[in-house]
Enzyme design. Structure first.
Site, PDB file in Angstrom:
ATOM      1  N   TYR A 114       5.710  41.424  -3.826  1.00 46.21           N
ATOM      2  CA  TYR A 114       4.250  41.634  -3.806  1.00 46.21           C
ATOM      3  C   TYR A 114       3.478  40.335  -3.630  1.00 46.21           C
ATOM      4  O   TYR A 114       4.033  39.264  -3.681  1.00 46.21           O
ATOM      5  CB  TYR A 114       3.786  42.474  -4.985  1.00 46.21           C
ATOM      6  N   GLU A 115       2.194  40.492  -3.373  1.00 44.68           N
ATOM      7  CA  GLU A 115       1.310  39.348  -3.070  1.00 44.68           C
ATOM      8  C   GLU A 115       1.828  38.547  -1.868  1.00 44.68           C
ATOM      9  O   GLU A 115       1.722  37.322  -1.829  1.00 44.68           O
ATOM     10  CB  GLU A 115       1.190  38.468  -4.319  1.00 44.68           C
TER      11      GLU A 115
END
Lengths: 569, 569
Positions: free
Chosen positions: A434-435
């Site tokens: 994620y990110e």
């Protein structure tokens, strides 16, 4: 199962002895009243809160997890009370501006706080984890009216926030997103579409939830430039339920304490944040801080895994160690066995060196915002741009791989739930995704940040790092060599023929890894210079012997690709 | 979610084109009727059984798992029927002697079968996984009376078997085991004690369960030499329930389809296998085969993860690839992105090269048992002794790390259960621990096998490998270099001062990794020589560019330790 316990003295050593954080922040008027006493006080308070309130909820957070029924999410036992205490103690507003009701403290303190929170309870920490980013985004791009209604409540954490980006067919490639925003006569917008992987899209922690939603206006072009950002609350004024619904939560490998929601926006009312078609730009204002946040999650998770493994290795006795031993026992503590010592020392080195880099990056974020000298602000911004993707990729990977090494210390006991170590491995795995996946971080570093200015900014940063090394010491010389090696490889990449459009993408992962190791060599050398205690020396020695050699290998792989050499030809 | 599908043509290429298995087995009278037609027929049948019967049960095996209530274990839906079909089709007896009711086929076929079974359903495969080892143990060490009662039933898989070694305080260090065996007047023994981590200690798959239990006679000395091995059935003759009880099953990170039991032996009746005090020796007869089994599990799990990632990468479109692209679509299949291509090619190379090594080792097991020439049997036994710990450590590690890489191909979708990829990562993790942790494998290789004869056997094996390389090709030269490098490092270790008792233990993990890479270089070169097809060439090219360079790094770390150099001095 022992809970995670923040060890404030470790942070204070790195901040005070290695980085001299106070000196670095001294020129910043914004933190005029911030001194080392206040720093210690905040960190002590934070450590107590993390250790006493948040850490004990981690095991049930995994075992029971968030549950979903009839569109609502119930968080694990204790999560709600802990969040209320967190909010009431003012922790969410730690680094928010005083004019927004915040405490106006340096962001680096929030960095340490979130590292500890993630170490103690990654799932719980996901809930407030996006608050500061949403605060910054709204503060810099929101209209006065939106800020009036939402900013203070997000700053204080009274209402939690989400980032609604991903759609089933649009993950790394947000330009494919299809959620529609339709302008309404009253200046609001109507939002319709589906989003997935929305952390905290629904929960019982706060009364309202503020979604930041990436969507496309009717006349918008295809691709990323057609995306706009909207604020869509769960509840509208006057207690009207808005059309933002959670349809399900995902069954995941770990992180069960955080609800990963599939969200349906159906005739939902929202308001534009910033300009139409500039949605990604508005999100990117929080990107570096958010990615540093994730790097700190990785650091925290690795430290937590290390803490468990270290404690176990001191207690567990199996076999005799080679060399001198205690004849009164049938077996020695496994911490004395070389294979276990190697794991404990090298993972400790990753945490220690990672903190040096991550806290310096957090300080650079503060400097980039508040330093009186524009030139210093620029070098700070450049540091953040270059180092943040390295930290995000390196420490999320290390959380998983090093967490697995720590699990190994437990032998078969590491594979069963009882000791809690396998939870760290499962929880940490998502941080590599994620990110921005770690592969995206590598492309960000090389293709977007290093190559466009022919490596100039990277060279300038490495030059500054080299100046801070004590080359009278072996560690300083080894780090200087590492930096030189990275410089040469950077130049080779910059000099490579542009006729090979795939080359930077082929080389990006190895290049990011090389940058990781050169930066870590600097961090380890700084630790070596700052302390002669075995607590700090042993991990650094292990790192120079066993971890740093990978740098040369990575550089050679990249340079071989630059030379266009076909190894099999 | 797509199930695992064995691809028989991959195995046939490696067995027929790379290893020329038929030629190698031709001198073995035991397999006089075994030819390539029979080989293909067995593999086709095995592939069908695995793909149609066992693979579809994998997801529920994880989600529902084994359940425990009132001392009994219920296996996941379908497991019992699948096991009955497996038993009835004669698969357990594939490589058992015809005089024991077996089919008398080469063991390497069982190796391929179990690789596929593990790929398809690791949890289910744990049940029959110990059968052949128990069969060999009983066949070589059991009394005629014991064999009369148990051997054929274990050979056929009518009754399943366990290995009861670990105790709460005795894992890697079995010498600390406390379970007691007390001789009885009728020649039987009474067993009392607690064992943990007993795979299949209780289940509903077969009517009876045969436990092989390591325990200590009343007058036995402390340590490993005081241990004896006992056969303890769940049910005694005449339907009498024996005192072997399951107290609980562990909650684990994965492998939920296999019950990991805490066993209580309470006034249980058993019989000695082999001599008193020689229990570990009796277990070790099955150790190399069992460790090769675990290596094949790793290979299978990695291939299964690769298969999922490869299929996903062909379908999933995100962003444009650098260079030429399809203008009719908004995004390209991610298999064309260099970062994804790298993962798919390098993991494919690990599976392909690993199969070359593992199948050759399986063939050497057959040769060690059945070759008419004593010298050839000895070199085969030496191969197995040296290569088995390498394969066990290398491929269990790669199953986990490479499985995690394959998960990365899915982005966020890899972290949710839906696609089944995260199960491979969770399931595979235990293989790095059981059947001797990977750190124990490294010590076994260096301290027990390489150093005692001053590296002679290792050098002889590497010489033989070098002779089979085509050094007219770049791959052959690269592999020969790799072998030379490992030779030099081996010599450096053998020449190191014996006054450093910790050195071999400090160096063992890096040495095993160096051996892995040198052996893999040989395997990749053999593949390169055997086929010019992209299917085989692309992974090999990726491996030589990106994987093999680690060899030099590992050797340098070991040699630095040998030189007693303090990197920080």
């Amino acid at each position: 199962m022992a809970h995670y316990l923040p060890r404030t003295e470790d942070q204070l050593f790195i901040l005070n002895q290695v980085l001299r954080a106070q000196e670095q922040l001294q020129p910043l008027a914004a933190f005029g009243e911030f001194d080392s006493d206040l720093q210690s006080q905040v960190l002590e308070e934070a450590a107590r809160f993390v250790g006493e309130v948040v850490a004990p909820l981690n095991e049930a957070g995994d075992r029971i997890g968030c549950t979903f029924a009839d569109g609502t999410v119930t968080t694990p036992p204790g999560f709600r009370d802990a969040y209320r205490a967190f909010h009431e103690a003012g922790w969410p507003a730690l680094a928010c501006a005083t004019e927004d009701g915040g405490q106006g403290l340096p962001w680096f303190l929030e960095g340490v706080l979130y590292e500890w929170l993630s170490a103690a309870n990654h799932g719980w920490t996901m809930a407030p984890g996006l608050l500061h980013g949403a605060y910054e985004c709204l503060k810099h791009h929101g209209s006065d009216e939106l800020k009036q209604r939402y900013l203070a409540r997000i700053a204080s954490g009274e209402w939690l926030a989400t980032m609604c980006l991903t759609e089933p067919h649009a993950g790394s490639d947000l330009g494919l997103a299809r959620t529609r925003g339709t302008p309404q006569a009253d200046g609001s917008w109507r939002l319709d579409g589906s989003k997935i992987f929305i952390s905290g899209g629904e929960h019982d922690l706060t009364e309202n939830i503020v979604h930041l939603v990436l969507a496309r206006a009717p006349d918008a072009p295809a691709g990323p430039k057609g995306l706009s950002l909207f604020l869509v609350p769960k509840w509208l004024d006057g207690g009207v339920r808005n059309g933002a619904f959670c349809d399900r939560i995902e069954e995941k490998m770990g992180l069960h304490g955080s609800a990963t929601c599939a969200m349906r926006f159906e005739n939902a009312t929202g308001w534009l944040i910033g300009e139409a078609g500039r949605g990604l730009a508005a999100m990117f204002v929080m990107m570096n801080a958010a990615r540093l946040h994730v790097a700190l999650q990785g650091l925290g998770l690795l430290d937590a895994a290390w803490q468990k493994a270290d404690a176990y290795a001191r207690e567990r006795r199996q076999m005799r160690v080679p060399g001198p031993r205690d004849a009164s026992e049938a077996a020695d503590p496994i911490e004395g066995h070389p294979a276990m010592r190697r794991i404990l020392d090298t993972q400790r080195a990753w945490v220690d060196g990672g903190r040096v880099l991550a806290y310096q990056t957090a300080l650079e974020l503060d400097i980039a915002r508040h330093h009186p000298d524009a030139q210093r602000r620029a070098t700070a911004a450049s540091w953040c741009a270059l180092v943040t993707p390295v930290l995000k990729a390196a420490f999320t990977q290390q959380a998983f791989l090093g967490g697995s090494e720590c699990l190994q210390v437990f032998g078969g006991h590491g594979y069963v739930r009882e000791w809690g170590i396998e939870q760290h491995v499962r929880d940490s795995r998502v941080t590599m995704i994620y990110e921005g996946t770690n592969e995206i971080q590598a492309i960000d570093l090389l293709v977007r940040k290093v190559l466009p200015d022919a490596g100039h900014a990277m060279a300038a940063m490495l030059d500054r790092l080299r100046e801070t090394l004590d080359t009278g010491r072996a560690s300083g010389r080894a780090a200087a060599d590492a930096i030189d090696q990275l410089q040469r490889t950077t130049q080779a990449l910059c000099a490579a023929p542009t006729a090979q459009p795939r080359l930077p993408y082929e080389a990006a992962d190895d290049y990011l890894r090389a940058a990781t190791l050169a930066l870590m060599a600097w961090a380890w050398a700084r630790i070596d210079t700052a302390s002669s205690q075995p607590r700090w020396q042993a991990p650094v020695a292990a790192a120079f012997l066993r971890v740093l050699p990978e740098l040369r290998m990575r550089c050679a792989i990249v340079e071989q690709q630059c030379a266009g050499a076909e190894v099999m030809a």
